[in-house]
Design a protein around this motif. Sequence first.
Motif, PDB file in Angstrom:
ATOM      1  N   SER A  98       0.632  -1.354  -0.018  1.00 48.35           N
ATOM      2  CA  SER A  98       0.012   0.015  -0.276  1.00 48.35           C
ATOM      3  C   SER A  98       0.867   1.149  -0.037  1.00 48.35           C
ATOM      4  O   SER A  98       2.398   1.110   0.096  1.00 48.35           O
ATOM      5  N   LYS A  99       0.187   2.463  -0.474  1.00 47.94           N
ATOM      6  CA  LYS A  99       1.460   3.411  -0.536  1.00 47.94           C
ATOM      7  C   LYS A  99       1.804   3.508   1.024  1.00 47.94           C
ATOM      8  O   LYS A  99       2.607   4.453   0.928  1.00 47.94           O
ATOM      9  N   ASP A 100       1.312   3.863   2.109  1.00 50.92           N
ATOM     10  CA  ASP A 100       1.463   3.663   3.250  1.00 50.92           C
ATOM     11  C   ASP A 100       3.183   2.494   3.273  1.00 50.92           C
ATOM     12  O   ASP A 100       3.512   2.304   4.776  1.00 50.92           O
ATOM     13  N   GLY A 101       2.908   1.222   2.287  1.00 48.41           N
ATOM     14  CA  GLY A 101       3.738   0.855   3.038  1.00 48.41           C
ATOM     15  C   GLY A 101       3.147  -0.552   3.880  1.00 48.41           C
ATOM     16  O   GLY A 101       4.468  -1.121   4.482  1.00 48.41           O
ATOM     17  N   LEU A 102       2.581  -0.263   4.875  1.00 55.11           N
ATOM     18  CA  LEU A 102       2.242  -0.952   5.284  1.00 55.11           C
ATOM     19  C   LEU A 102       0.887  -2.801   5.093  1.00 55.11           C
ATOM     20  O   LEU A 102       1.022  -3.537   6.190  1.00 55.11           O
ATOM     21  N   TYR A 103       0.065  -2.511   4.487  1.00 56.78           N
ATOM     22  CA  TYR A 103      -0.979  -3.553   3.730  1.00 56.78           C
ATOM     23  C   TYR A 103       0.332  -3.920   2.469  1.00 56.78           C
ATOM     24  O   TYR A 103       0.380  -3.294   1.378  1.00 56.78           O
ATOM     25  N   LEU A 118      -3.476 -16.819   3.992  1.00 59.31           N
ATOM     26  CA  LEU A 118      -2.273 -16.386   5.575  1.00 59.31           C
ATOM     27  C   LEU A 118      -1.978 -15.849   5.805  1.00 59.31           C
ATOM     28  O   LEU A 118      -1.283 -15.780   7.002  1.00 59.31           O
ATOM     29  N   SER A 119      -3.466 -14.814   6.252  1.00 60.73           N
ATOM     30  CA  SER A 119      -4.088 -13.296   6.905  1.00 60.73           C
ATOM     31  C   SER A 119      -2.604 -12.898   7.030  1.00 60.73           C
ATOM     32  O   SER A 119      -2.153 -12.077   8.025  1.00 60.73           O
ATOM     33  N   LEU A 120      -1.781 -12.093   5.245  1.00 59.33           N
ATOM     34  CA  LEU A 120      -0.854 -11.459   5.699  1.00 59.33           C
ATOM     35  C   LEU A 120      -0.955 -10.038   6.087  1.00 59.33           C
ATOM     36  O   LEU A 120       0.159  -9.353   6.341  1.00 59.33           O
ATOM     37  N   ASN A 121      -2.382  -9.637   6.754  1.00 61.84           N
ATOM     38  CA  ASN A 121      -2.467  -7.760   6.744  1.00 61.84           C
ATOM     39  C   ASN A 121      -3.255  -7.868   8.481  1.00 61.84           C
ATOM     40  O   ASN A 121      -3.884  -7.358   8.891  1.00 61.84           O
ATOM     41  N   ARG A 122      -2.645  -9.082   9.371  1.00 59.79           N
ATOM     42  CA  ARG A 122      -2.929  -9.379  10.703  1.00 59.79           C
ATOM     43  C   ARG A 122      -2.454  -8.107  11.255  1.00 59.79           C
ATOM     44  O   ARG A 122      -1.490  -7.374  11.292  1.00 59.79           O
TER      45      ARG A 122
END
Length: 148
Positions: A98-103, A118-122
């Motif tokens: 994502s633009k903010d690099g978090l997701y 895999l719940s990569l954005n847990r």
Amino acid sequence: MSRRKIPTAIQEQVRQRAKELCEYCHASERWQYVRFNIEHIIPRDRGGTDDLENLALACFHCNRRKSNKISAIDPESGVEVSLFNPRENLWSEHFVWSKDGLYIQALTTTGFVTIEVLSLNRDRAIAIRAADREIGRHPPSNDPIATK
């Protein structure tokens, strides 16, 4: 099924090839308290082997959530879709930060089902990425997608 130990030399080859990043969520093993798992992309109980081409570096959470899965049902289409395979797929063709690099965002159906399974954005992963970004460790400078 008995667990066979993967030789240390093979484990180190997997780590070097992955540049010490989880090949699914791209967390860096370098900053963790425990070493990441050597994961069977095609699980042994589904005919997978201990060959280097069937092994990936995976953080504990991705490895546990993936378990012996190789596919999942896409909820939108109802079709069974293969999960991301780090030996056959390029991360950058299925995912983007994502633009903010978090997701981690999906670019494909394979990316979408992998993020979900895999719940990569847990929550914990997001918190770690945010903290690492604050001190300049995220995204990792050795992230393979930066070089592909």
